[in-house]
Design a protein around this motif. Structure first.
Motif, PDB file in Angstrom:
ATOM      1  N   SER A  82       0.823  -1.209   0.000  1.00  0.00           N
ATOM      2  CA  SER A  82       0.000   0.000   0.000  1.00  0.00           C
ATOM      3  C   SER A  82       0.858   1.260   0.000  1.00  0.00           C
ATOM      4  CB  SER A  82      -0.926  -0.015   1.227  1.00  0.00           C
ATOM      5  OG  SER A  82      -1.698   1.161   1.281  1.00  0.00           O
ATOM      6  N   ALA A  83       1.910   1.255   0.818  1.00  0.00           N
ATOM      7  CA  ALA A  83       2.789   2.425   0.897  1.00  0.00           C
ATOM      8  C   ALA A  83       3.503   2.674  -0.438  1.00  0.00           C
ATOM      9  CB  ALA A  83       3.808   2.227   2.015  1.00  0.00           C
ATOM     10  N   ILE A  84       3.984   1.599  -1.079  1.00  0.00           N
ATOM     11  CA  ILE A  84       4.680   1.736  -2.365  1.00  0.00           C
ATOM     12  C   ILE A  84       3.736   2.276  -3.433  1.00  0.00           C
ATOM     13  CG2 ILE A  84       5.820   0.462  -4.216  1.00  0.00           C
ATOM     14  CD1 ILE A  84       6.837  -1.486  -2.036  1.00  0.00           C
ATOM     15  N   VAL A  85       2.503   1.751  -3.455  1.00  0.00           N
ATOM     16  CA  VAL A  85       1.522   2.209  -4.439  1.00  0.00           C
ATOM     17  C   VAL A  85       1.228   3.692  -4.253  1.00  0.00           C
ATOM     18  CG1 VAL A  85      -0.890   2.002  -5.161  1.00  0.00           C
ATOM     19  CG2 VAL A  85       0.469  -0.059  -4.787  1.00  0.00           C
ATOM     20  N   GLN A  95      13.569   5.936  -6.487  1.00  0.00           N
ATOM     21  CA  GLN A  95      14.003   4.727  -7.178  1.00  0.00           C
ATOM     22  C   GLN A  95      13.179   4.512  -8.441  1.00  0.00           C
ATOM     23  OE1 GLN A  95      13.364   2.030  -3.901  1.00  0.00           O
ATOM     24  NE2 GLN A  95      15.548   1.966  -3.416  1.00  0.00           N
ATOM     25  N   PRO A  96      13.734   3.804  -9.426  1.00  0.00           N
ATOM     26  CA  PRO A  96      12.991   3.542 -10.661  1.00  0.00           C
ATOM     27  C   PRO A  96      11.714   2.761 -10.375  1.00  0.00           C
ATOM     28  CG  PRO A  96      15.307   2.972 -10.905  1.00  0.00           C
ATOM     29  CD  PRO A  96      15.081   3.247  -9.455  1.00  0.00           C
ATOM     30  N   PRO A  97      10.631   3.014 -11.122  1.00  0.00           N
ATOM     31  CA  PRO A  97       9.366   2.282 -10.907  1.00  0.00           C
ATOM     32  C   PRO A  97       9.540   0.771 -10.982  1.00  0.00           C
ATOM     33  CG  PRO A  97       9.018   4.148 -12.364  1.00  0.00           C
ATOM     34  CD  PRO A  97      10.500   4.035 -12.151  1.00  0.00           C
ATOM     35  N   ARG A  98      10.460   0.311 -11.839  1.00  0.00           N
ATOM     36  CA  ARG A  98      10.662  -1.136 -11.974  1.00  0.00           C
ATOM     37  C   ARG A  98      11.090  -1.754 -10.641  1.00  0.00           C
ATOM     38  NH1 ARG A  98      11.269  -4.928 -15.812  1.00  0.00           N
ATOM     39  NH2 ARG A  98      12.604  -6.707 -15.310  1.00  0.00           N
ATOM     40  N   HIS A  99      11.960  -1.054  -9.915  1.00  0.00           N
ATOM     41  CA  HIS A  99      12.409  -1.562  -8.620  1.00  0.00           C
ATOM     42  C   HIS A  99      11.232  -1.668  -7.652  1.00  0.00           C
ATOM     43  CE1 HIS A  99      15.025  -2.181  -5.147  1.00  0.00           C
ATOM     44  NE2 HIS A  99      14.282  -1.262  -4.521  1.00  0.00           N
TER      45      HIS A  99
END
Length: 281
Positions: A82-85, A95-99
């Protein structure tokens, strides 16, 4: 078929049909013998049903005990996802979205593993005999109980079997035995400790050893640990069926389950399973 059969059989002796079908003492003895076999077979079926209910009840108790710990383990990665989203939506990440997406995928895999293992344990006991990798089943049980909150301050040391360990077994019931023993070991170490789990296999048998550094088992208690409904736990924290059910399951597999004091302190439970090619009698 219930407890009313025996009285009705007794009353039947005085009826006219019974007297005509049993004209002499020898025929009457034969009929009595057939009746006895009939009653014994029905009583055996009742006992079998009761045993199956005990196994299922004890399994659901174990699942209930682990539920809060599993909820905590699932809740943590969900919070991280949830936090990352939220950060991705706001564009506030260095950081890059892929990471970030890789991290989300890692958390999802972890949740899936936990849920899959719990669902597998919750399935009804299957009486289907199959070739089971005991080492893998033991590893799955150790991984599952590691999610339990009682394992928080416990160091778990697992050593897999030295060689391939496959035998004919009831997978669900065998897993239940291992989880019962592992949870009992955690209960013996409320303040933390070390749980050592290992297995050794030969061509004829597999020996599983579960050792804790807990409070141990008193000598007067030790004689009764495998009795149904005997427990030293507080009310509401145990049914007293875990070890009794486990003992019956291992006996069904033609094996043994024993315990002894560990060196220093604690208890060692040993499960001995013969390697089977066909179900035991």
């Amino acid at each position: 078929v219930d407890g009313r059969i025996a009285p009705s059989v007794q009353q039947c002796r005085s009826c006219d049909i019974y007297r005509r079908s049993c004209p002499d003492r020898l025929t009457e003895l034969g009929e009595s013998f057939n009746t006895m076999l009939f009653l014994l077979e029905n009583k055996a079926r009742q006992v079998s049903r009761m045993r199956a209910q005990m196994v299922e009840k004890e399994k659901m108790v174990a699942i209930g005990q682990m539920a809060s710990g599993v909820a905590h383990e699932v809740g943590n990665p969900l919070s991280s996802i949830s936090a990352i989203v939220q950060m991705l939506k706001r564009g506030k990440t260095s950081q890059p979205p892929r990471h970030q997406l890789d991290l989300i995928q890692t958390h999802i895999r972890r949740i899936s593993t936990i849920v899959r293992q719990l669902v597998s344990l919750a399935r009804p006991v299957d009486a289907h005999w199959e070739h089971v990798d005991v080492g893998q089943t033991l590893e799955e049980a150790v991984r599952l109980i590691s999610f339990d909150r009682r394992a928080k301050n416990v160091d778990v040391a697992f050593t897999p079997p030295n060689i391939r360990s496959r035998t004919l077994a009831l997978r669900g019931e065998l897993q239940q035995v291992l989880i019962n023993l592992l949870l009992n070991a955690l209960d013996a170490m409320p303040d933390g400790g070390t749980l050592r789990v290992d297995a050794k296999a030969t061509r004829r048998a597999i020996d599983i050893r579960i050792e804790d550094t807990g409070c141990g088992i008193a000598e007067e208690t030790g004689r009764r640990v495998f009795e149904p409904f005997f427990t030293t736990k507080e009310v509401g924290h145990g049914t007293g069926l875990g070890l009794s059910v486990s003992y019956g399951i291992i006996q069904k597999h033609g094996g043994t389950i024993e315990f002894r004091p560990a060196e220093g302190r604690g208890t060692v439970f040993t499960v001995h399973l013969p390697i089977l090619d066909h179900p035991p009698e």
